[in-house]
Design a protein around this motif. Structure first.
Motif, PDB file in Angstrom:
ATOM      1  N   SER A 182       0.843  -1.199   0.000  1.00 30.44           N
ATOM      2  CA  SER A 182       0.000   0.000   0.000  1.00 30.44           C
ATOM      3  C   SER A 182       0.876   1.247   0.000  1.00 30.44           C
ATOM      4  O   SER A 182       2.035   1.206   0.423  1.00 30.44           O
ATOM      5  CB  SER A 182      -0.928   0.020   1.223  1.00 30.44           C
ATOM      6  OG  SER A 182      -0.173   0.184   2.413  1.00 30.44           O
ATOM      7  N   ILE A 183       0.309   2.341  -0.498  1.00 25.10           N
ATOM      8  CA  ILE A 183       0.957   3.652  -0.461  1.00 25.10           C
ATOM      9  C   ILE A 183      -0.060   4.650   0.071  1.00 25.10           C
ATOM     10  O   ILE A 183      -1.184   4.734  -0.437  1.00 25.10           O
ATOM     11  CB  ILE A 183       1.436   4.120  -1.849  1.00 25.10           C
ATOM     12  CG1 ILE A 183       2.368   3.092  -2.489  1.00 25.10           C
ATOM     13  CG2 ILE A 183       2.141   5.471  -1.741  1.00 25.10           C
ATOM     14  CD1 ILE A 183       2.810   3.471  -3.886  1.00 25.10           C
ATOM     15  N   THR A 184       0.332   5.391   1.108  1.00 19.95           N
ATOM     16  CA  THR A 184      -0.502   6.474   1.616  1.00 19.95           C
ATOM     17  C   THR A 184       0.336   7.744   1.673  1.00 19.95           C
ATOM     18  O   THR A 184       1.572   7.699   1.619  1.00 19.95           O
ATOM     19  CB  THR A 184      -1.084   6.150   3.007  1.00 19.95           C
ATOM     20  OG1 THR A 184       0.002   5.900   3.919  1.00 19.95           O
ATOM     21  CG2 THR A 184      -1.998   4.933   2.951  1.00 19.95           C
ATOM     22  N   ILE A 209       5.144   3.935   2.356  1.00 16.96           N
ATOM     23  CA  ILE A 209       5.027   2.746   1.513  1.00 16.96           C
ATOM     24  C   ILE A 209       5.169   1.497   2.382  1.00 16.96           C
ATOM     25  O   ILE A 209       6.209   1.282   3.004  1.00 16.96           O
ATOM     26  CB  ILE A 209       6.092   2.722   0.408  1.00 16.96           C
ATOM     27  CG1 ILE A 209       5.943   3.945  -0.510  1.00 16.96           C
ATOM     28  CG2 ILE A 209       5.995   1.440  -0.409  1.00 16.96           C
ATOM     29  CD1 ILE A 209       6.891   3.956  -1.673  1.00 16.96           C
ATOM     30  N   THR A 210       4.127   0.696   2.421  1.00 14.70           N
ATOM     31  CA  THR A 210       4.170  -0.586   3.116  1.00 14.70           C
ATOM     32  C   THR A 210       4.649  -1.650   2.145  1.00 14.70           C
ATOM     33  O   THR A 210       4.055  -1.839   1.079  1.00 14.70           O
ATOM     34  CB  THR A 210       2.793  -0.965   3.681  1.00 14.70           C
ATOM     35  OG1 THR A 210       2.348   0.066   4.564  1.00 14.70           O
ATOM     36  CG2 THR A 210       2.855  -2.280   4.443  1.00 14.70           C
ATOM     37  N   LEU A 211       5.755  -2.315   2.513  1.00 11.20           N
ATOM     38  CA  LEU A 211       6.393  -3.300   1.635  1.00 11.20           C
ATOM     39  C   LEU A 211       6.320  -4.679   2.257  1.00 11.20           C
ATOM     40  O   LEU A 211       6.369  -4.832   3.490  1.00 11.20           O
ATOM     41  CB  LEU A 211       7.857  -2.922   1.413  1.00 11.20           C
ATOM     42  CG  LEU A 211       8.086  -1.570   0.732  1.00 11.20           C
ATOM     43  CD1 LEU A 211       9.461  -1.035   1.050  1.00 11.20           C
ATOM     44  CD2 LEU A 211       7.892  -1.706  -0.764  1.00 11.20           C
ATOM     45  N   PHE A 213      12.337   4.261   8.503  1.00  7.01           N
ATOM     46  CA  PHE A 213      11.450   3.105   8.484  1.00  7.01           C
ATOM     47  C   PHE A 213      10.656   3.087   9.788  1.00  7.01           C
ATOM     48  O   PHE A 213      11.216   3.330  10.864  1.00  7.01           O
ATOM     49  CB  PHE A 213      12.243   1.805   8.323  1.00  7.01           C
ATOM     50  CG  PHE A 213      12.797   1.613   6.940  1.00  7.01           C
ATOM     51  CD1 PHE A 213      12.071   0.953   5.971  1.00  7.01           C
ATOM     52  CD2 PHE A 213      14.048   2.131   6.599  1.00  7.01           C
ATOM     53  CE1 PHE A 213      12.563   0.792   4.687  1.00  7.01           C
ATOM     54  CE2 PHE A 213      14.550   1.980   5.323  1.00  7.01           C
ATOM     55  CZ  PHE A 213      13.808   1.306   4.359  1.00  7.01           C
ATOM     56  N   SER A 214       9.365   2.788   9.713  1.00  7.42           N
ATOM     57  CA  SER A 214       8.497   2.879  10.885  1.00  7.42           C
ATOM     58  C   SER A 214       8.942   1.978  12.025  1.00  7.42           C
ATOM     59  O   SER A 214       8.782   2.322  13.198  1.00  7.42           O
ATOM     60  CB  SER A 214       7.045   2.541  10.495  1.00  7.42           C
ATOM     61  OG  SER A 214       6.523   3.548   9.661  1.00  7.42           O
ATOM     62  N   GLN A 215       9.533   0.833  11.706  1.00  9.39           N
ATOM     63  CA  GLN A 215       9.939  -0.094  12.765  1.00  9.39           C
ATOM     64  C   GLN A 215      11.175   0.390  13.511  1.00  9.39           C
ATOM     65  O   GLN A 215      11.529  -0.160  14.551  1.00  9.39           O
ATOM     66  CB  GLN A 215      10.156  -1.506  12.214  1.00  9.39           C
ATOM     67  CG  GLN A 215      11.198  -1.627  11.122  1.00  9.39           C
ATOM     68  CD  GLN A 215      10.606  -1.451   9.733  1.00  9.39           C
ATOM     69  OE1 GLN A 215       9.703  -0.655   9.515  1.00  9.39           O
ATOM     70  NE2 GLN A 215      11.131  -2.192   8.770  1.00  9.39           N
ATOM     71  N   ILE A 222       7.628  -0.506   6.617  1.00  7.11           N
ATOM     72  CA  ILE A 222       7.063   0.730   6.073  1.00  7.11           C
ATOM     73  C   ILE A 222       8.164   1.767   5.888  1.00  7.11           C
ATOM     74  O   ILE A 222       8.827   2.171   6.844  1.00  7.11           O
ATOM     75  CB  ILE A 222       5.966   1.294   6.997  1.00  7.11           C
ATOM     76  CG1 ILE A 222       4.846   0.269   7.182  1.00  7.11           C
ATOM     77  CG2 ILE A 222       5.392   2.592   6.407  1.00  7.11           C
ATOM     78  CD1 ILE A 222       3.806   0.685   8.206  1.00  7.11           C
ATOM     79  N   LEU A 223       8.360   2.191   4.646  1.00  7.57           N
ATOM     80  CA  LEU A 223       9.308   3.239   4.305  1.00  7.57           C
ATOM     81  C   LEU A 223       8.571   4.576   4.284  1.00  7.57           C
ATOM     82  O   LEU A 223       7.510   4.701   3.673  1.00  7.57           O
ATOM     83  CB  LEU A 223       9.920   2.968   2.922  1.00  7.57           C
ATOM     84  CG  LEU A 223      10.755   4.096   2.300  1.00  7.57           C
ATOM     85  CD1 LEU A 223      12.008   4.380   3.128  1.00  7.57           C
ATOM     86  CD2 LEU A 223      11.120   3.738   0.863  1.00  7.57           C
ATOM     87  N   ASN A 224       9.153   5.581   4.967  1.00  9.56           N
ATOM     88  CA  ASN A 224       8.568   6.920   5.028  1.00  9.56           C
ATOM     89  C   ASN A 224       9.560   7.923   4.440  1.00  9.56           C
ATOM     90  O   ASN A 224      10.710   7.994   4.890  1.00  9.56           O
ATOM     91  CB  ASN A 224       8.256   7.306   6.469  1.00  9.56           C
ATOM     92  CG  ASN A 224       7.363   6.290   7.147  1.00  9.56           C
ATOM     93  OD1 ASN A 224       6.155   6.328   7.007  1.00  9.56           O
ATOM     94  ND2 ASN A 224       7.961   5.354   7.870  1.00  9.56           N
ATOM     95  N   VAL A 225       9.120   8.689   3.443  1.00 13.10           N
ATOM     96  CA  VAL A 225       9.968   9.695   2.802  1.00 13.10           C
ATOM     97  C   VAL A 225       9.193  11.010   2.775  1.00 13.10           C
ATOM     98  O   VAL A 225       8.114  11.091   2.166  1.00 13.10           O
ATOM     99  CB  VAL A 225      10.367   9.286   1.374  1.00 13.10           C
ATOM    100  CG1 VAL A 225      11.266  10.345   0.746  1.00 13.10           C
ATOM    101  CG2 VAL A 225      11.063   7.928   1.378  1.00 13.10           C
TER     102      VAL A 225
END
Length: 196
Positions: A35-37, A80-82, A118-120, A165-168
């Motif tokens: 998913s992409i938000t 972006i959830t990968l 990264f969210s984690q 989850i990658l956050n940019v």
């Protein structure tokens, strides 16, 4: 066997091994985008996404900052959830490229920033700041390609087949004594891979 022949034979056996050891082509199977938000004042309408994780492009709709006013600073954060991908690899974002348009009177400046995490592991964050200034005597009204280089402080994904989850976050901020304008049109990332 001459010395030259012997050296050629040694190099022929060593070079392929070195190539395999330093290969950065990436995994056989890329992580899939689940998913992409989006969040932020610069992407009230979701950007259009194209490409894949190795070559993503985000096309904006109305990411436009103007000075003076309440929109002199705008941002858009991509989440972006990968999932999946070949285990034993990790990736990092090394450059963020934003193409757009500026109108800057003399003395005006556009500061732009990219923040990656990264969210984690949100405490491990990489941030890059750069500026585009008009130091001339006349107004600059042109298309621009802006680069935030994160190579010196890359944030690597986890070393698994599930990167998370990658956050940019990209942000542009105008400063000026009179009217100025910046519009982001597209954003594109350079992705690096390494074995882990």
């Amino acid at each position: 066997m001459t010395n030259l022949t012997r050296l050629t034979a040694v190099l022929a056996s060593v070079v392929p091994a070195l190539g395999a050891a330093i290969s950065v082509d990436g995994p056989a199977d890329l992580p899939k985008i689940k998913s992409i938000t989006y969040s932020g004042s610069g992407c009230i309408k979701d950007p259009a996404y194209s490409g894949n994780l190795n070559d993503p492009t985000f096309t904006y709709s109305n990411f436009a900052a103007s000075f003076p006013g309440t929109s002199q600073t705008l941002n858009c954060e991509v989440h972006i959830t990968l999932t999946g991908g070949t285990p034993g690899w990790q990736f990092a974002l090394s450059n963020n490229w934003v193409k757009g348009h500026v109108v800057l009177p003399p003395g005006a400046c556009l500061d732009y920033y990219t923040q990656v995490f990264f969210s984690q592991n949100a405490a491990k964050t990489s941030t890059s700041k750069a500026s585009y200034s008009n130091n001339g005597a006349s107004t600059v009204d042109q298309t621009v390609t802006l680069r935030n280089n994160l190579s010196a402080n890359k944030v690597w994904s986890g070393c698994t087949g599930d990167p998370g989850i990658l956050n940019v976050n990209f942000r542009g901020a105008l400063s000026s004594d009179t009217k100025a304008y910046f519009e982001a049109v597209t954003e594109n990332w350079d992705i690096e891979w390494r074995r882990c």
